[in-house]
Scaffold this motif. Sequence first.
Motif, PDB file in Angstrom:
ATOM      1  N   HIS A 292       0.742  -1.474   0.099  1.00 12.05           N
ATOM      2  CA  HIS A 292       0.316  -0.100   0.445  1.00 12.05           C
ATOM      3  C   HIS A 292       0.970   1.288  -0.435  1.00 12.05           C
ATOM      4  O   HIS A 292       0.092   1.986  -0.290  1.00 12.05           O
ATOM      5  CB  HIS A 292      -0.843  -0.140   1.333  1.00 12.05           C
ATOM      6  N   ASN A 296      -0.224   5.180  -2.866  1.00 11.94           N
ATOM      7  CA  ASN A 296      -0.347   5.975  -2.409  1.00 11.94           C
ATOM      8  C   ASN A 296      -1.015   7.154  -2.891  1.00 11.94           C
ATOM      9  O   ASN A 296      -1.816   7.487  -2.630  1.00 11.94           O
ATOM     10  CB  ASN A 296       0.501   7.084  -1.044  1.00 11.94           C
ATOM     11  N   THR A 307     -13.369   7.065 -11.272  1.00 11.55           N
ATOM     12  CA  THR A 307     -12.832   6.163 -10.082  1.00 11.55           C
ATOM     13  C   THR A 307     -13.932   4.541  -9.890  1.00 11.55           C
ATOM     14  O   THR A 307     -15.291   4.927 -10.057  1.00 11.55           O
ATOM     15  CB  THR A 307     -12.559   6.519  -8.755  1.00 11.55           C
ATOM     16  N   ASP A 309     -14.161   0.316  -8.211  1.00  9.82           N
ATOM     17  CA  ASP A 309     -13.674  -0.018  -6.854  1.00  9.82           C
ATOM     18  C   ASP A 309     -12.869  -1.723  -7.278  1.00  9.82           C
ATOM     19  O   ASP A 309     -13.611  -2.229  -8.348  1.00  9.82           O
ATOM     20  CB  ASP A 309     -14.987  -0.886  -5.910  1.00  9.82           C
ATOM     21  N   GLN A 311      -9.682  -3.993  -6.761  1.00 15.60           N
ATOM     22  CA  GLN A 311      -8.038  -4.938  -6.148  1.00 15.60           C
ATOM     23  C   GLN A 311      -7.175  -5.113  -6.281  1.00 15.60           C
ATOM     24  O   GLN A 311      -6.688  -5.449  -7.586  1.00 15.60           O
ATOM     25  CB  GLN A 311      -8.616  -6.470  -5.235  1.00 15.60           C
ATOM     26  N   ASP A 534      -5.216  -8.556  -2.256  1.00 15.67           N
ATOM     27  CA  ASP A 534      -5.655  -7.091  -1.015  1.00 15.67           C
ATOM     28  C   ASP A 534      -7.713  -7.537  -0.767  1.00 15.67           C
ATOM     29  O   ASP A 534      -8.120  -7.967  -2.161  1.00 15.67           O
ATOM     30  CB  ASP A 534      -5.388  -6.790  -1.816  1.00 15.67           C
ATOM     31  N   MET A 536      -8.602  -5.766   0.639  1.00 11.52           N
ATOM     32  CA  MET A 536      -9.118  -4.439   0.805  1.00 11.52           C
ATOM     33  C   MET A 536      -9.860  -3.622  -0.051  1.00 11.52           C
ATOM     34  O   MET A 536      -8.751  -3.761  -1.507  1.00 11.52           O
ATOM     35  CB  MET A 536      -8.364  -3.333   1.316  1.00 11.52           C
ATOM     36  N   THR A 537     -10.395  -3.324  -0.384  1.00 15.27           N
ATOM     37  CA  THR A 537     -10.807  -2.520  -2.211  1.00 15.27           C
ATOM     38  C   THR A 537     -11.057  -0.770  -2.476  1.00 15.27           C
ATOM     39  O   THR A 537     -10.571  -0.434  -0.945  1.00 15.27           O
ATOM     40  CB  THR A 537     -12.253  -2.621  -2.333  1.00 15.27           C
ATOM     41  N   ARG A 538     -10.279  -0.270  -2.912  1.00 14.57           N
ATOM     42  CA  ARG A 538      -9.652   1.090  -3.347  1.00 14.57           C
ATOM     43  C   ARG A 538     -10.020   1.818  -4.403  1.00 14.57           C
ATOM     44  O   ARG A 538     -10.579   1.289  -5.042  1.00 14.57           O
ATOM     45  CB  ARG A 538      -8.568   1.338  -3.377  1.00 14.57           C
ATOM     46  N   LYS A 539     -11.168   2.977  -4.398  1.00 13.24           N
ATOM     47  CA  LYS A 539     -11.375   3.576  -5.155  1.00 13.24           C
ATOM     48  C   LYS A 539     -10.066   4.342  -6.725  1.00 13.24           C
ATOM     49  O   LYS A 539      -8.827   4.662  -5.776  1.00 13.24           O
ATOM     50  CB  LYS A 539     -11.915   5.067  -4.827  1.00 13.24           C
ATOM     51  N   VAL A 540      -9.734   3.389  -7.901  1.00 16.35           N
ATOM     52  CA  VAL A 540      -8.550   3.831  -7.873  1.00 16.35           C
ATOM     53  C   VAL A 540      -9.249   4.174  -9.358  1.00 16.35           C
ATOM     54  O   VAL A 540     -10.292   3.944  -9.926  1.00 16.35           O
ATOM     55  CB  VAL A 540      -8.232   2.420  -8.318  1.00 16.35           C
TER      56      VAL A 540
END
Length: 554
Positions: A292, A296, A307, A309, A311, A534, A536-540
Amino acid sequence: MSAQGTLMIQPFQTESTVPSAAVATITTLDLITAYHANAVETRPRIVVIDFQPIQSIAKACSLIFSGVDREDPLQCEAARHAWLVKTSLMLTALPFDDPRLGVNEHLDKLLHASLSMPAIRTAVDDLISAVQSLISSAVNPKRDAVLTVLREPMRSNLPPAALANVCGSPTPGWPSSVDSESDFHLAALKLIRRRRQTRDSLYARLIIPGNPWLAPRGLLFDLLYGGLTADVVVIGYRSEHASLPAPKDLPKDHFFPSTAHHPREKQESDVFIEATEIDNGWAKESLWASIHAQHNNFSPTSESDLTVDAQFILFADGSGTFLPISGRVVEVSDLFEKGASFNIAEDKLPRVLVRDLDEGDLVMLRLSGSGDYLDDVADALIQQAGEEGLRRSALQWKDKLERVIKLHGEGVVAVKMQGLGVKLRSPQYLWEWAGAAVMAPHDRETFQHLIATIWQLEGMDIDDAPKFYADARWEEMERLKAYHQKAGVAIRTELLDQVRKFVVERRHIETVEAIELTGVAAGRMGLLRVAAIDTMTRKVPTSALFHLTKLKVT
């Protein structure tokens, strides 16, 4: 499984079994009946091995874990090497001196790191001494136990299996190069690493060579409680305190209320299990924390760069990328494991949702280059045809639309279009048209109204100019789509041909296998082995998806 609902089960012959046909054919109903019978009859047994050297190694590693500052990346790296040494030796059923375990490499790195960490230097020296003594003895009691259990008579002629994913994938001590025949003298032994491998399967016996508490829960519960076998043997050192986790809840429905759960009194072995899970949990958390930290700064390249969701997927070659959880990727591990054949002209490569990917899966992605691979191949075809400026000319209207949206807002643009009789999903969908994800509106009339709206908001003459402009751009986009279709056919044919060759020769892909496409210099495709996913999901931003980057990870 065939369309008629029959399954082909490969038998396994031992001295205690009656010779049978090369392949046993059973129906889906037979399979379900077998699952039920196995689930009722399952009585797991645990083989406990007393072996002081493993306990000494575990003790030395515990001292290292307690002596490092887990907020310091360098000390975390040293602790991960210690964890890999301990876990590799504790879980492996290979000879301790097998170079595939990589124990000496981890010890060298740990020793180098300890030179600047006096708090763990003594524990590191003790660990190195214990490991060297263990390797020199050339005796692995867990290996001996596994081989003994494999030689015991079995109740059916089905193949036996061993869980090679005791601690996530890749499991330390169980490298991907482990082979049933050469390493365990039994070609019929199935090495289970992924949940997908167990689909429509039955086994005469399952061996779990370590503490089941460390295994991925979904895969483990399928093996223990899914009726895949009635004969489960857990083999572990006494210091592992192996035990079988049970589901927290019984199945629920609207007819029968769930049984009240009464927590049992904590046993002595629970203390070790909790400590072990903390160590393993920390090992994984520190891995993802380091990843991570390398990702960043993500920001959209423009307002149209939406953006989603996503992984992060880590591959076995040390690369990784973000994939949209609602998207699909080509996954071909079953083809390679079964040596399946398929017709290039008819069959499609199998795809799975990103959210359904498993560790150990084999996925197809672009290895190098940027942008969309289809666009690059299409551009090569366009250049060969002498229409180099086609893409730029066909899509120039997108810059105009983006400028108008920024100046007036998508709400104003949407109202203007509604006045012309165009119905939009939402004003925000205008950004889709302005971006690269969608080439154009679905029909010519809507596109003409869109161009007319742009003309109005930019204060340009109306007359027939926007219609002529829209018609010209539409014709160019139709030609561009035709090149895209040709590119798609060329890519698919070449990819299928290359993959078919790999499948036929049963090529072993441990990390990555590049697929070179003839005449395409824009980039390379490849098959990559998934090492970790991962949770954890992130907004990408969409511009950051599918881009492989090399990572600094252990």
